[in-house]
Scaffold this motif. Structure first.
Motif, short mmCIF file in Angstrom:
data_model
loop_
_atom_site.label_atom_id
_atom_site.label_comp_id
_atom_site.label_asym_id
_atom_site.label_seq_id
_atom_site.Cartn_x
_atom_site.Cartn_y
_atom_site.Cartn_z
N GLY A 146 -4.94 24.65 68.73
CA GLY A 146 -5.98 25.27 69.42
C GLY A 146 -5.63 26.78 69.92
N HIS A 147 -6.04 26.91 71.19
CA HIS A 147 -5.53 28.14 71.59
C HIS A 147 -4.77 28.08 73.15
CE1 HIS A 147 -9.68 29.22 73.25
NE2 HIS A 147 -9.10 29.10 74.32
N ILE A 148 -4.10 29.07 73.53
CA ILE A 148 -3.65 29.06 75.11
C ILE A 148 -4.10 30.30 75.51
CG2 ILE A 148 -1.75 27.14 74.53
CD1 ILE A 148 0.36 29.81 74.22
N VAL A 149 -4.05 30.25 76.91
CA VAL A 149 -4.19 31.44 77.76
C VAL A 149 -3.12 31.62 78.74
CG1 VAL A 149 -5.77 32.89 79.14
CG2 VAL A 149 -6.67 31.74 77.31
N LEU A 150 -2.70 32.86 78.61
CA LEU A 150 -1.30 32.69 79.44
C LEU A 150 -1.45 33.67 80.64
CD1 LEU A 150 1.43 33.29 76.85
CD2 LEU A 150 1.02 31.12 77.90
N HIS A 195 -10.45 32.11 65.94
CA HIS A 195 -10.85 33.48 66.77
C HIS A 195 -9.45 33.92 67.72
CE1 HIS A 195 -11.74 35.80 70.19
NE2 HIS A 195 -12.68 36.59 69.25
N HIS A 196 -8.89 33.15 68.19
CA HIS A 196 -7.64 33.44 68.85
C HIS A 196 -6.86 32.07 69.26
CE1 HIS A 196 -10.42 32.70 72.36
NE2 HIS A 196 -9.56 32.28 73.11
N THR A 197 -5.58 32.50 68.86
CA THR A 197 -4.39 31.42 69.11
C THR A 197 -3.80 31.48 70.46
OG1 THR A 197 -4.14 30.85 66.77
CG2 THR A 197 -2.10 31.09 68.38
N HIS A 210 -2.68 29.26 82.03
CA HIS A 210 -3.85 29.11 82.67
C HIS A 210 -4.87 28.06 81.84
CE1 HIS A 210 -8.38 29.94 83.00
NE2 HIS A 210 -7.99 30.65 84.18
N HIS A 211 -4.92 27.97 80.72
CA HIS A 211 -5.54 26.89 80.14
C HIS A 211 -5.17 26.86 78.68
CE1 HIS A 211 -8.91 29.68 78.82
NE2 HIS A 211 -8.77 28.91 77.57
N PHE A 212 -5.23 25.52 78.09
CA PHE A 212 -5.17 25.31 76.56
C PHE A 212 -6.35 24.76 76.15
CE2 PHE A 212 -4.65 20.78 76.09
CZ PHE A 212 -4.37 20.38 77.22
N MET A 213 -6.65 25.15 74.88
CA MET A 213 -8.27 24.53 74.40
C MET A 213 -7.99 23.75 73.01
SD MET A 213 -10.85 24.94 71.95
CE MET A 213 -9.76 26.08 70.67
N ILE A 214 -8.70 22.67 73.06
CA ILE A 214 -8.81 21.81 71.77
C ILE A 214 -10.30 21.85 71.39
CG2 ILE A 214 -6.71 20.55 72.39
CD1 ILE A 214 -8.44 18.27 73.81
N PHE A 251 -16.46 23.38 78.19
CA PHE A 251 -16.42 23.35 79.58
C PHE A 251 -14.85 23.20 79.83
CE2 PHE A 251 -15.77 18.87 78.10
CZ PHE A 251 -14.84 18.27 78.91
N TYR A 252 -14.55 23.46 81.20
CA TYR A 252 -13.00 23.63 81.43
C TYR A 252 -12.96 22.48 82.59
CZ TYR A 252 -12.53 28.27 79.43
OH TYR A 252 -12.63 29.44 78.58
N ALA A 253 -11.78 21.76 82.29
CA ALA A 253 -11.49 20.57 83.16
C ALA A 253 -10.00 20.72 83.77
CB ALA A 253 -11.54 19.35 82.67
N VAL A 261 -7.68 22.61 81.02
CA VAL A 261 -7.99 22.28 79.65
C VAL A 261 -9.37 23.01 79.17
CG1 VAL A 261 -8.51 19.90 79.93
CG2 VAL A 261 -7.89 20.81 77.75
N GLU A 262 -9.64 23.40 78.24
CA GLU A 262 -10.94 23.94 77.56
C GLU A 262 -11.24 22.73 76.45
OE1 GLU A 262 -11.35 27.80 76.09
OE2 GLU A 262 -13.42 27.55 75.66
N PHE A 263 -12.18 22.18 76.53
CA PHE A 263 -12.63 21.25 75.50
C PHE A 263 -14.10 22.03 74.98
CE2 PHE A 263 -14.32 17.51 73.32
CZ PHE A 263 -13.07 16.64 73.20
FE FE2 Z 1 -9.92 29.31 75.99
#
Ligand code: FE2
Length: 298
Positions: A146-150, A195-197, A210-214, A251-253, A261-263
């Motif tokens: 997925g991706h991470i936002v730092l 699109h982004h890792t 900040h969040h990770f996305m799956i 959405f973000y939880a 986490v962004e799902f």
């Molecule tokens: Fe994201």
């Protein structure tokens, strides 16, 4: 120059194993596996032995990122480039590599203090990934987990590290308003067709994550996860919406460690041959509203 291939795994230090166990299994729909000694919790989302590794501790933050590299030669080249740039790079022994279920592993630290584990040859789990809640599974493979936002401490140093040394390519930038006279700049980078890792913003916040996305394979999986999160009383940090840049419907939880986490579903792919870097002035086409402060105690 050798580049990283994908986001392989994330290591979080978490203070509440049992809350994470519930959240991962019953809200996100991941497989939860205990280590032999009960010191770590491994979360699976595909055929890999693990994608999220939870270690017990007070930080409630990201402690290390595992990036997959194509092969041993690429890994050695990357380690040498990092050393030439002044970074300490530790070549791990076979026991340390085995602990991460990879063939070869080297470690360094990014400019924000986040551990960076570069590896090749991830081992597959003995059993198939099975999720009753997300039966079609998640988009992984060549695109990583997925991706991470730092939350970066130093914009220039972080940009140099991920772009110039790890070889990630700029996808685009968003200047996001966060108040009447305030905005933040977020840089987004790709390592493969996703699109982004990785993205980062120099937010000055104390935690790295900040969040990770799956990303689910089916759109309905997002709505079903949204329902499960709300039923379980999990704070929704950002309502359903669609992003401007990667077009992710998500959405973000809030996770049990407070970072998010962004799902998501439906992120676009990048083709380096034709990709053009854009600059956006907002993060979402629609939705992604922050819930009222009173709902979640600010
Ligand atoms: Fe994201």
């Amino acid at each position: 120059m050798s580049n990283i291939a994908s986001l392989g795994y994330l290591i979080f230090e978490v203070s509440d194993f049992s809350a994470w166990r519930q959240f991962a299994a019953n809200v996100l729909g991941l497989m939860v596996c205990d280590s032999d000694a009960g010191e770590t919790l491994s979360l699976r989302m595909d055929g890999h032995a693990h994608r999220l590794i939870l270690q017990s501790g007070p930080a409630d933050d990201l402690v290390a990122v595992g990036f997959e590299v194509a092969d041993r030669d690429s890994l050695n080249d990357l380690a040498n480039s990092l050393r030439s740039a002044g970074f300490d790079v530790l070549e791990c022994d076979t026991a340390a590599a085995a602990e991460r279920s990879v063939e070869m592993l080297v470690r360094t630290v990014d400019p924000n203090g986040v551990g960076i584990e570069l590896f090749c040859g991830p081992l597959r789990a003995d059993t198939a990934f099975v999720s009753g809640l997300v039966p079609e599974g998640f988009v992984t493979g060549d695109e990583g987990l997925g991706h991470i936002v730092l939350n970066a401490k130093d914009h220039e140093a972080t940009e140099r590290f991920y772009q110039d040394l790890l070889g990630m390519r700029l996808s685009d930038r968003i200047t996001m308003p966060i108040g009447p006279d305030q905005s933040i700049d977020i840089n987004f980078y790709h390592a493969n067709a996703r699109h982004h890792t990785l993205a980062f913003t120099a937010s000055g916040l104390p935690t790295a994550m900040h969040h990770f996305m799956i990303e689910a394979r089916e759109m309905d999986a997002v709505g079903l996860a949204y329902d499960r999160a709300q039923r379980a009383g999990v704070p929704i940090m950002s309502t359903l919406g669609r992003h401007t840049n990667d077009r992710m419907l998500s959405f973000y939880a809030q996770t049990p460690s407070n970072f998010q986490v962004e799902f998501g579903w439906g992120g676009i792919k990048v083709d380096d041959e034709s990709w053009q870097v854009s600059h956006y002035d907002k993060g979402s086409i629609w939705g992604h509203q922050m819930p009222a402060a009173s709902e979640h105690g600010g």
